[in-house]
Design an enzyme around this catalytic site. Sequence first.
Site, PDB file in Angstrom:
ATOM      1  N   GLU A   2       0.835  -1.218   0.000  1.00 19.74           N
ATOM      2  CA  GLU A   2       0.000   0.000   0.000  1.00 19.74           C
ATOM      3  C   GLU A   2       0.861   1.256   0.000  1.00 19.74           C
ATOM      4  O   GLU A   2       0.480   2.272   0.581  1.00 19.74           O
ATOM      5  CB  GLU A   2      -0.935   0.033   1.215  1.00 19.74           C
ATOM      6  CG  GLU A   2      -2.121  -0.850   1.123  1.00 19.74           C
ATOM      7  CD  GLU A   2      -2.934  -0.604  -0.121  1.00 19.74           C
ATOM      8  OE1 GLU A   2      -2.951   0.533  -0.605  1.00 19.74           O
ATOM      9  OE2 GLU A   2      -3.512  -1.564  -0.623  1.00 19.74           O
TER      10      GLU A   2
HETATM   11  C1  LIG Z   1       2.893  -9.853   0.702  1.00 19.60           C
HETATM   12  C2  LIG Z   1       2.632  -8.789  -0.319  1.00 19.60           C
HETATM   13  C3  LIG Z   1       1.330  -8.465  -0.630  1.00 19.60           C
HETATM   14  C4  LIG Z   1       1.062  -7.504  -1.611  1.00 19.60           C
HETATM   15  N1  LIG Z   1      -0.220  -7.260  -1.994  1.00 19.60           N
HETATM   16  C5  LIG Z   1      -0.462  -6.478  -3.096  1.00 19.60           C
HETATM   17  C6  LIG Z   1      -1.764  -6.372  -3.675  1.00 19.60           C
HETATM   18  O1  LIG Z   1      -2.726  -6.929  -3.173  1.00 19.60           O
HETATM   19  N2  LIG Z   1      -1.907  -5.641  -4.807  1.00 19.60           N
HETATM   20  C7  LIG Z   1      -0.869  -5.013  -5.400  1.00 19.60           C
HETATM   21  O2  LIG Z   1      -1.062  -4.375  -6.430  1.00 19.60           O
HETATM   22  N3  LIG Z   1       0.382  -5.078  -4.879  1.00 19.60           N
HETATM   23  C8  LIG Z   1       0.612  -5.801  -3.748  1.00 19.60           C
HETATM   24  N4  LIG Z   1       1.875  -5.902  -3.225  1.00 19.60           N
HETATM   25  C9  LIG Z   1       2.956  -5.150  -3.838  1.00 19.60           C
HETATM   26  C10 LIG Z   1       3.410  -3.979  -2.954  1.00 19.60           C
HETATM   27  O3  LIG Z   1       2.414  -2.988  -2.939  1.00 19.60           O
HETATM   28  C11 LIG Z   1       4.748  -3.490  -3.532  1.00 19.60           C
HETATM   29  O4  LIG Z   1       5.703  -4.480  -3.194  1.00 19.60           O
HETATM   30  C12 LIG Z   1       5.154  -2.142  -2.981  1.00 19.60           C
HETATM   31  O5  LIG Z   1       4.293  -1.145  -3.449  1.00 19.60           O
HETATM   32  C13 LIG Z   1       6.588  -1.770  -3.346  1.00 19.60           C
HETATM   33  O6  LIG Z   1       6.866  -2.023  -4.677  1.00 19.60           O
HETATM   34  P1  LIG Z   1       8.142  -2.892  -5.090  1.00 19.60           P
HETATM   35  O7  LIG Z   1       8.105  -4.127  -4.267  1.00 19.60           O
HETATM   36  O8  LIG Z   1       8.176  -3.042  -6.534  1.00 19.60           O
HETATM   37  O9  LIG Z   1       9.365  -2.035  -4.595  1.00 19.60           O
HETATM   38  P2  LIG Z   1      10.045  -0.852  -5.425  1.00 19.60           P
HETATM   39  O10 LIG Z   1       9.004   0.089  -5.898  1.00 19.60           O
HETATM   40  O11 LIG Z   1      10.968  -1.436  -6.409  1.00 19.60           O
HETATM   41  O12 LIG Z   1      10.865  -0.125  -4.285  1.00 19.60           O
HETATM   42  C14 LIG Z   1      12.110  -0.616  -3.788  1.00 19.60           C
HETATM   43  C15 LIG Z   1      12.605   0.360  -2.723  1.00 19.60           C
HETATM   44  O13 LIG Z   1      12.818   1.636  -3.330  1.00 19.60           O
HETATM   45  C16 LIG Z   1      12.134   2.625  -2.603  1.00 19.60           C
HETATM   46  N5  LIG Z   1      11.711   3.678  -3.525  1.00 19.60           N
HETATM   47  C17 LIG Z   1      11.118   3.555  -4.730  1.00 19.60           C
HETATM   48  N6  LIG Z   1      10.880   4.755  -5.266  1.00 19.60           N
HETATM   49  C18 LIG Z   1      11.322   5.673  -4.361  1.00 19.60           C
HETATM   50  C19 LIG Z   1      11.372   7.083  -4.311  1.00 19.60           C
HETATM   51  N7  LIG Z   1      10.900   7.839  -5.308  1.00 19.60           N
HETATM   52  N8  LIG Z   1      11.914   7.687  -3.215  1.00 19.60           N
HETATM   53  C20 LIG Z   1      12.385   6.939  -2.188  1.00 19.60           C
HETATM   54  N9  LIG Z   1      12.372   5.612  -2.185  1.00 19.60           N
HETATM   55  C21 LIG Z   1      11.853   4.982  -3.256  1.00 19.60           C
HETATM   56  C22 LIG Z   1      10.961   1.905  -1.968  1.00 19.60           C
HETATM   57  O14 LIG Z   1      10.463   2.598  -0.841  1.00 19.60           O
HETATM   58  C23 LIG Z   1      11.619   0.585  -1.590  1.00 19.60           C
HETATM   59  O15 LIG Z   1      12.300   0.743  -0.385  1.00 19.60           O
HETATM   60  C24 LIG Z   1       2.147  -6.827  -2.220  1.00 19.60           C
HETATM   61  C25 LIG Z   1       3.462  -7.148  -1.860  1.00 19.60           C
HETATM   62  C26 LIG Z   1       3.706  -8.126  -0.950  1.00 19.60           C
HETATM   63  C27 LIG Z   1       5.136  -8.481  -0.647  1.00 19.60           C
END
Ligand SMILES: Cc1cc2nc3c(=O)[nH]c(=O)nc-3n(C[C@H](O)[C@H](O)[C@H](O)COP(=O)(O)OP(=O)(O)OC[C@H]3O[C@@H](n4cnc5c(N)ncnc54)[C@H](O)[C@@H]3O)c2cc1C
Length: 599
Positions: free
Chosen positions: A440
């Site tokens: 989220e």
């Molecule tokens: C158990 C689980 C359940 C989930 N459920 C859902 C769901 O129901 N529906 C859905 O759509 N998604 C879901 N997700 C996905 C989740 O919302 C994403 O994992 C999350 O939004 C982060 O995206 P990412 O994992 O690609 O990390 P990334 O976006 O690749 O981020 C990696 C790191 O970089 C940081 N970062 C990225 N951009 C910036 C910035 N501009 N400034 C500072 N820091 C930054 C992030 O904070 C993080 O620390 C789920 C994930 C998990 C693990």
Amino acid sequence: MADFRTPLRDMRFLLYDVFDFETHFARLSDRERVTRDLLDPILDEAARFAETQLFAANRVGDVQGCRFADGMVTTPTGFKEAYATYVANGWTGMTGDPAYGGQALPHSMSLIVEEPMTIANMAWTMYPDLSHSAMNALERHGTPALKQRFLTLLLSGACTGTMCLTEPHAGSDVGILRTKAVPNADGSYAITGTKIFISAGEHDLVDNILHLVLARLPDAPAGTKGISLFIVPKFIPREDGSPGVRNGVACTGIEAKMGIHGNATCTLSFDAAIGFLVGAENEGMRCMFTMMNAARLGVGMQGVGVSEAAYQASLQYARERLQMRALTGRKNPAGVADPIIVHPDVRRMLLTQKAFIEGGRALAYYTAQQADLAEFGPPEQRADAETMLSFLTPIVKAFLTETGFESVNHAVQIYGGHGFIRETGVEQYVRDSRITLIYEGTTQIQALDLLGRKVMLTQGKALLAFVEEMQRTAKQCSTPLPDVAAALERIAAEWATLSLAAGGRAAADLNELGAASVDYLMYSGYASLAYCWARMALVATRLLNKGERTGADPFLTGKIATARFYLTRILPRAEAHKRALEAGAGVLMQIDDAAFDHI
Ligand SMILES: Cc1cc2nc3c(=O)[nH]c(=O)nc-3n(C[C@H](O)[C@H](O)[C@H](O)COP(=O)(O)OP(=O)(O)OC[C@H]3O[C@@H](n4cnc5c(N)ncnc54)[C@H](O)[C@@H]3O)c2cc1C
């Protein structure tokens, strides 16, 4: 393993004594009037359900996890039965539109009533929570025909919902998602793409699942402005709502993961799946925000809920575990040692949890009132409530999950080595709660939203209104609780000046925004909780002075003592965040990327 009890006393203190929800509910239009007579039995029933059926399934869910075979997911033992009870109790449609089978209770009711369920079993509670988010989006943005066809199924509990945003290459940066939506001749769309990490994306609790999917039309503009929202059923519902033809969406696997094992985290493959547009074309992000805002409050509440369970376990343990003598002399002369609750640092860890949990619950309730007012409040208050809700949502989501995670770690520490051992059950809370800081929108994304959009873009409108409210509360505290008043007055004034300065630096150099944002969010969280604690201490003092609850009511005296603990031993952390953010972006950006290596 420790058992748990729903903190009904604390919930009722907030509902009736601190935030006067009865008067609040009476001010709402188009919603059922919720009185204490109605709310108390609902809470009792939710507590009973959570303490028995759901809590029993929590450990089972962690150990068994979800199983995936042939595109199907089997949830852990007890999950399906618990969902049936939830539906039978009428909780699915609690806050929904009565025209589609809902009960028209205010939004805040679902946050309040579902907290015991989250405490008992966070992984299970995510299934109905995701449905609630889907209902909110459909209710706000769906056409009457779409609502008749799909919202009715969510409100009755016949279907559950999902939120499908994330793709392998698109997480925080939703704007780069690639899933395609091609218009069909009959007005529907063919959805093709892969979504990952979809919570509750496939399971056996119900026969049909309604996916809310973000996708891009062929000629859509790049970025978030070119995203549309679709509802994609697993089975196309027949006229009577029963599952009909299988749609082109399949679960191709579930993740093995750190925690919330009972909730299926799915990869979903959409292959020309039939989807129906929700809201206007290219307006998907706006529509999805309706879902996400409600879901973000829910995730903040997960931070509070899981740590409540861990706190109760560690408190019980601290009272029973005998190790070493109190520094000032024996407290349990008959025993081989004193209970560890006598040791000052164990008390610090217990009080830190208590301060974050009760303060966090108060902040979440306050924010939930804003959600009610924004939609159903007196018309002249709606816009201000919406601004306040938008401002507080990233704080609730990120700060309450950060502090929730800190709290569950304190619980493990109180258990010592036994906390690291699976048998005691507290390590599960650490694993389960870790995701709340990520999904989220990560803490970082919430922080950018708070400082960039909610403070800078609005010239601090809601912030300044909140600060004024803090100052009013400080005045009320000045006679009965002068120390509390002084601490609140100081942090309120500092928060306003700090925001102005941080906003000014960020406007001049956007790297300053990124560099300041998380410290700013944490500062804001500590400041908001100071307000909540002052308000709770004030009410507790008034109740004690009233007469009927005089003497030693440990609940009320505990509120005042915890407020003092919070203001003197936790709130000073805000100063460290202030100094860190004032140090600026330079120290972060001047190091070469190559210079991070130290091998
Ligand atoms: C158990 C689980 C359940 C989930 N459920 C859902 C769901 O129901 N529906 C859905 O759509 N998604 C879901 N997700 C996905 C989740 O919302 C994403 O994992 C999350 O939004 C982060 O995206 P990412 O994992 O690609 O990390 P990334 O976006 O690749 O981020 C990696 C790191 O970089 C940081 N970062 C990225 N951009 C910036 C910035 N501009 N400034 C500072 N820091 C930054 C992030 O904070 C993080 O620390 C789920 C994930 C998990 C693990």
